[in-house]
Design a protein around this motif. Structure first.
Motif: not given
Lengths: 424, 229
Positions: A115-141
């Motif tokens: 996740r720290v890569r998102a914060q590192q990306a923010l170090a560039l002045p041209e980056v306005e936002r770096a938002a993490p996305i989580y993807l997984a599959q689970s069981t739906w009943r």
């Protein structure tokens, strides 16, 4: 029977008698013949007259082309739906650049990155936002019949505007609450009549995801794919509540938004230089292509659809070839007579090719209509995004046209057997 | 210039030990407006001679000048062009079954770029009238009698204003009356249009239309008799 005219009244058309032209010169005139286009049109007309004369044969030839046409349309439609559904999620993400683990093959099977890569990306002045996305599959009943089915979870900071699914914006505040999800209304019906239940109760309904009770607070629209039959969107916190094994410091994707006016290619290069090699920095188009490549090259399914299209074309070509071949064989005498009358082999080849291309058009039009109908039937049954647009219609017509032309070229060889000397 | 001038024409089928000569050193001249009947037993070389004069085969030996064109060493393209100036009448008419009588005749004019569609059909109609088929122009061959079909094929052979007509047993498939009609038609044509006609036949009923009867045997011309007018 009509009487033969007497010699003195014979041949009233004779130009030297009617004054239309002088008597023929001793040396025969050199006849120029029709131009290439005119001769081709005449050849195609002759082909049409020949085809039209034998209606049963024409019908079976058109049916063969129609069959090939529908087969190719369906296979290409499935293939297009595969790619479109696979990249639908990515296409709805709002970001100029994306960070992804190099080992990730497809979005439904991600490899987490720090996740720290998102914060590192923010170090560039041209980056306005770096938002993490989580993807997984689970069981739906299924809340009605209790059946279980795998569902795709998409976890984001719902207020960050990373996702642009229809229906999501009004649900942002509700999704910030604990144990809430937004359900994809285009998910397969096996997940339950969620839309109907929501409408019936006028408020959240209970559901079970990964053995955790959750509230469905509203509906969004994403659509199933070959990797996921259904989807839910939930906040980062709620995602981690469902996917308990997920480490807090690991994310699946980071959507990077650049400041307005930033050169994306330059920013991409700078991010690549800044970040360690455990992340790839991709534009949205590159991310789409990566996903598409997985389905096209790393799974058999993309190949199967392409192969199915090819088989349709081969079958269609064999049918058209057989029809044309037997047509030439049964009209051998006529072709030989035309050769004796001074028709060139090139002209007769155009007759055969003309017949092939008439069959292409005559088979394509009903094939297009039938495919359009079948697309509707299949889309209703599978919820896959099958689209029959002008580009696809043009592509299939090109393929059918080529198929018939090849069959015609193969059949043209049979013309060599039509020997004008054999007519005597 | 005579429509047909053959000098020392020889032709053989097969090669090597299987080589079988069918024409041996044939000399023949057919003059403008002349009707020449070619007779002889089967295998005497009549049909092969007709196909060589009709530029339907490539020459092997000798000289054949047809309508002013030398056929020895002529290219396929040159032979195709020459065929457009020759009228062919076949034993079995060989009309295109999916075309009407008018369209069949007009087919002989399609290779002539000078005439438009309407002019071609108009001329075809007048030709059909000239051979006694007025009112039958829009019938397909299956709806015509044997004699009528052969008359359509005569009209087709005339359509391109040929200098030479080659006919192979044009009366063989016809009854006596129809056969007489067709040969009279050919005779009238030769005399009024000055067209040379070379006709292969075994039919003794039509010998009297000829100006000359040429008998062939074993690939050679063995007799050439002028018929007294």
């Amino acid at each position: 029977m009509n009487e033969i005219p007497r010699p003195e009244t014979l041949l009233p058309w004779a130009p030297e008698r009617t004054g239309e032209a002088p008597p023929p010169a001793a040396a025969a005139p050199r006849r120029k013949g029709p131009g290439l286009l005119a001769a081709t049109l005449l050849a195609v007309r002759l082909a049409w007259r020949q085809l039209r004369a034998e209606k049963a044969r024409l019908a079976s030839a058109i049916a063969g082309v129609l069959f090939a046409c529908v087969l190719v349309f369906m296979q290409l439609g499935f293939r297009g739906a595969l790619f479109e559904s696979a990249t639908n999620l990515i296409g709805s993400m709002r970001g100029d650049l994306f960070l992804m683990h190099p080992m990730t093959l497809a979005s439904f099977r991600p490899e987490p990155l720090p996740r720290v890569r998102a914060q590192q990306a923010l170090a560039l002045p041209e980056v306005e936002r770096a938002a993490p996305i989580y993807l997984a599959q689970s069981t739906w009943r299924n809340p009605v019949d209790g059946s279980r089915r795998t569902i795709q979870l998409i976890g984001v900071d719902v207020a960050a505007g990373v996702l642009d699914f229809p229906g999501l914006a009004p649900l942002v505040d509700q999704l910030k609450r604990a144990d809430t999800v937004a359900f994809d209304r285009s998910s397969r019906p096996e997940f339950g009549p969620i839309a109907a239940l929501l409408a019936e109760r006028g408020g959240p309904i209970e559901a079970e995801i990964g053995n955790r009770r959750m509230d469905v607070v509203g509906l969004i629209e994403i659509g199933p794919s070959f990797g996921a039959d259904g989807n839910v969107v939930l906040s980062e916190v709620n995602f981690r509540r469902v996917v308990k094994e997920r480490q807090v410091a690991a994310v699946d994707l980071v959507a990077v938004k650049l400041r307005p006016g930033t050169d994306i290619a330059q920013a991409q290069a700078r991010l690549r230089a800044l970040l360690p090699p455990d992340v790839m920095v991709l534009t949205q188009e590159e991310l789409r292509a990566h996903e598409r490549r997985y389905w096209e090259e790393a799974t058999p399914i993309g190949f199967i659809f392409a192969f199915g299209s090819l088989m349709g074309l081969v079958v269609g070509m064999v049918i058209v070839y057989q029809i044309l071949f037997s047509d030439i064989a049964s009209h051998q005498k006529e072709y030989a007579t035309l050769k004796a009358m001074g028709y060139s082999g090139f002209y007769l080849a155009r007759v055969v090719l003309g017949a092939a291309l008439i069959l292409a058009v005559a088979g394509f039009i009903p094939g297009l209509v039938l495919s359009w109908f079948l697309y509707g039937v299949v889309a209703d049954a599978t919820f896959l995004p099958l689209r029959l647009d002008l580009a696809l219609a043009g592509l299939v017509f090109g393929m059918i046209f080529t198929m018939c032309a090849l069959a015609g070229l193969l059949a043209v060889r049979k013309l060599r057997d039509a020997n004008p000397a054999d007519m005597f | 210039m005579n429509p047909v001038e053959l000098r020392g024409l020889s032709y053989a089928y097969g090669e090597g030990e299987l080589r079988r000569p069918v024409l041996r050193n044939v000399d023949l001249t057919v003059r403008t407006g002349e009707i020449v009947l070619l007779t002889g037993p089967s295998g005497s070389g009549k049909t092969t001679l007709l196909t060589l004069i009709g530029a339907l085969r490539a020459m092997q030996e000798g000289s054949a000048r047809v309508l002013g064109e030398e056929l020895m060493d002529a290219t396929e393209t040159a032979r195709v062009r020459l065929r457009r100036r020759i009228g062919f009448i076949f034993q079995n008419h060989n009309l295109l079954g999916f075309l009407t009588a008018r369209q069949n005749v007009a087919m002989a004019l399609e290779q002539d770029g000078a005439l438009g569609e309407a002019a071609r059909l108009d001329r075809a109609g007048r030709l059909l009238g000239a051979v006694g088929l007025a009112g039958h122009e829009d019938r397909v061959p299956a709806k015509l009698s044997g004699g009528q079909r052969q008359r359509v094929s005569v009209a087709r052979a005339l359509a391109a204003d040929p200098g030479l007509i080659l006919a192979d047993e044009p009366t063989a498939a016809l009854d006596k009356a129809s056969g007489q009609e067709v040969v009279q038609l050919l005779r009238n044509l030769a005399k009024s249009r000055g067209v040379a006609i070379l006709l292969v036949t075994h039919d003794p009923r039509i010998l009297d239309i000829a100006d000359r009867i040429v008998a062939m045997e074993d690939g050679r011309i063995v007799q050439s008799d002028t018929v007294p007018g």
